[in-house]
Design an enzyme around this catalytic site. Structure first.
Site, PDB file in Angstrom:
ATOM      1  N   GLY A  41       0.848  -1.180   0.000  1.00 35.20           N
ATOM      2  CA  GLY A  41       0.000   0.000   0.000  1.00 35.20           C
ATOM      3  C   GLY A  41       0.882   1.228   0.000  1.00 35.20           C
ATOM      4  O   GLY A  41       2.045   1.155  -0.370  1.00 35.20           O
ATOM      5  N   SER A  42       0.338   2.344   0.432  1.00 33.64           N
ATOM      6  CA  SER A  42       1.125   3.575   0.459  1.00 33.64           C
ATOM      7  C   SER A  42       0.404   4.625   1.281  1.00 33.64           C
ATOM      8  O   SER A  42      -0.804   4.532   1.527  1.00 33.64           O
ATOM      9  CB  SER A  42       1.347   4.128  -0.961  1.00 33.64           C
ATOM     10  OG  SER A  42       2.055   3.228  -1.763  1.00 33.64           O
ATOM     11  N   ASN A  43       1.155   5.645   1.684  1.00 33.04           N
ATOM     12  CA  ASN A  43       0.602   6.882   2.217  1.00 33.04           C
ATOM     13  C   ASN A  43       1.121   8.027   1.355  1.00 33.04           C
ATOM     14  O   ASN A  43       2.238   7.965   0.838  1.00 33.04           O
ATOM     15  CB  ASN A  43       1.053   7.131   3.662  1.00 33.04           C
ATOM     16  CG  ASN A  43       0.736   5.976   4.588  1.00 33.04           C
ATOM     17  OD1 ASN A  43      -0.393   5.532   4.664  1.00 33.04           O
ATOM     18  ND2 ASN A  43       1.747   5.484   5.294  1.00 33.04           N
ATOM     19  N   ASN A 313      -4.790   4.509   1.435  1.00 35.40           N
ATOM     20  CA  ASN A 313      -5.407   3.306   0.871  1.00 35.40           C
ATOM     21  C   ASN A 313      -6.857   3.092   1.270  1.00 35.40           C
ATOM     22  O   ASN A 313      -7.415   2.032   0.970  1.00 35.40           O
ATOM     23  CB  ASN A 313      -4.588   2.042   1.180  1.00 35.40           C
ATOM     24  CG  ASN A 313      -3.150   2.160   0.740  1.00 35.40           C
ATOM     25  OD1 ASN A 313      -2.239   1.919   1.520  1.00 35.40           O
ATOM     26  ND2 ASN A 313      -2.936   2.573  -0.489  1.00 35.40           N
TER      27      ASN A 313
END
Length: 434
Positions: A41-43, A313
């Site tokens: 995922g990511s921020n 996400n």
């Protein structure tokens, strides 16, 4: 998935594989398609110029991709004098910068919640399971044989069965079987199967002179399959768009054309299962879409020029908590549903930073490495009180034997609610929370 496509074969005299109930399918689809259950995922957060010390935008990109393997990022610099000068990171084999910046604009991506495919439930001719009916008329599936050469071994050959909607599939993972029976089969529609526009979109970002150019590249190319785009520029603009190549599943279409299976899966996960026996259940087209059967840019969640835009996400709903995004179709994601702890903690942090203002790069670095545990802020104090209230400081272990937890109670009470290397109690709380 691919295994379901390559394994799909017309039914034989043997009993068909067992299916699942609509309720079981809804639960399986939700687990399969939730971005929060993904292994990556990511921020990302963009601040506009009203929050920064110099009036320029600031961007923090925090991709959660692996350090090893084929999906790691590689640092990249691309320069064509007078034409291109961009720095960032790219996936192995990519021809353009995936996440990066030039002198004027920076951008990052987060895995989005849009469901990039859908199913069409086929009604088969009882006399021939490779023939399906559309408005009562027979259409024969197309048999395609695919051979893949393998070094030092025999070629691998598989047969696929194609329909007007896409290939027949017999599963979307082990938990979601889709049996091909004498009366029913399922075809997979994946609009990204013909999408080769991602590189053009990325090149547009690399040449951009501001967030408006980032948006123009998204509109012109419409090539991002699975990610949100977050950007900031030197003029002080912030930008968020969930610009994805998604099947054009409107809530109205899902309501009108869902099969019993789809009536369970679509609300739960965004996976539509449409009645493939009806022409009026085909995907429509938007006039601003570059490809039939997908949404155009005008239907996608976008926020521009707010003090901050942030994504971790979850769906686009609380990209900015003061300006909730609503009105998009379920296939894009949920609205007014609980956010993950990662999203909640991020919004708390970045909203506070935006309110404080006069931000510098160092402020974003401190936030990134603060190692705050939002779950600890929520419940650690109550857990410590509950622990301390146990009679004699003793709890009952899993084997039924008493365990002295008095020291653990003290450690939890004193824990600093972070997960730094010297945060005594962080591991203990993590084991409790999990």
């Amino acid at each position: 998935g691919i295994d379901g496509i390559t394994a799909a074969q017309p039914p034989t005299a043997a009993p068909p594989a067992a299916g699942v109930t609509p309720e079981e399918a809804a639960s399986a689809a939700k687990r399969l398609l939730s971005a929060q259950n993904a292994d990556m995922g990511s921020n990302a957060v963009a601040f506009d110029g009203s929050t920064t010390v110099n009036g320029r935008g600031l961007l923090l990109g925090n991709p959660h991709y692996p350090w090893q393997g084929g999906r790691r990022f590689w640092q990249s610099q691309q320069t064509i004098p007078g034409e291109l000068n961009v720095s960032g990171a790219s996936l192995l084999g990519a021809t353009t910068i995936s996440i990066g910046h030039n002198a004027d604009v920076a951008w990052s991506h987060t895995v989005a919640t849009g469901v990039t495919l859908n199913l069409h439930q086929l009604t088969l001719d009882p006399a021939d399971p490779t023939v399906y009916l559309v408005d009562g008329k027979r259409e024969r599936m197309t048999k395609r044989t695919v051979s893949v050469p393998v070094k030092s071994a025999a070629d691998v050959t598989r047969t696929q069965w194609w329909t007007r909607y896409g290939p027949v599939t017999t599963s979307m993972g082990a938990a979601l079987p889709l049996p091909w029976t004498a009366t029913t089969a399922y075809a997979l529609n994946d609009p990204n199967a013909t999408n080769l526009r991602m590189a053009d979109t990325g090149l547009g970002f690399s040449k951009a002179r501001g967030t408006k150019d980032v948006e123009r590249s998204l509109h012109r190319n419409q090539g991002m399959p699975w990610v949100n785009t977050i950007a900031a520029d030197r003029a002080g603009h912030s930008f968020f768009a969930q610009s994805q190549v998604l099947p054009r599943i409107t809530d109205e279409l899902a309501e009108r054309c869902s099969t019993p299976l789809g009536r369970a899966t679509y609300p739960a996960s965004g996976l539509a299962v449409l009645d493939g026996s009806r022409k009026d259940c085909a995907l429509g087209s938007d006039r601003d879409a570059v490809q039939p059967g997908i949404f155009g840019p005008g239907r996608m969640p976008v926020l521009k020029n707010l003090p901050y835009v942030e994504n971790s996400n979850d769906s686009a709903w609380l990209t900015n908590a003061d300006r909730p995004l609503t009105g998009y179709e379920r296939v894009f994601g949920t609205i007014a549903t609980p956010r993950s702890l990662r999203t909640r903690g991020a919004i708390e942090d970045v909203a506070s930073m935006a309110d404080k203002g006069r931000l510098r790069v160092a402020d974003l670095q401190r936030q990134q490495f603060a190692n705050r545990a939002p779950a600890g802020d929520l419940v650690a104090s109550e857990v410590a009180k509950w622990c301390a209230a146990l009679p004699g400081g003793t709890a009952v272990g899993t084997g039924g034997t008493p365990v002295d937890v008095s020291d653990a109670c003290t450690v939890l009470r004193r824990w600093d609610r972070s997960v730094d290397s010297d945060s005594r109690g962080a591991l203990l709380f993590d084991r409790f929370w999990r």
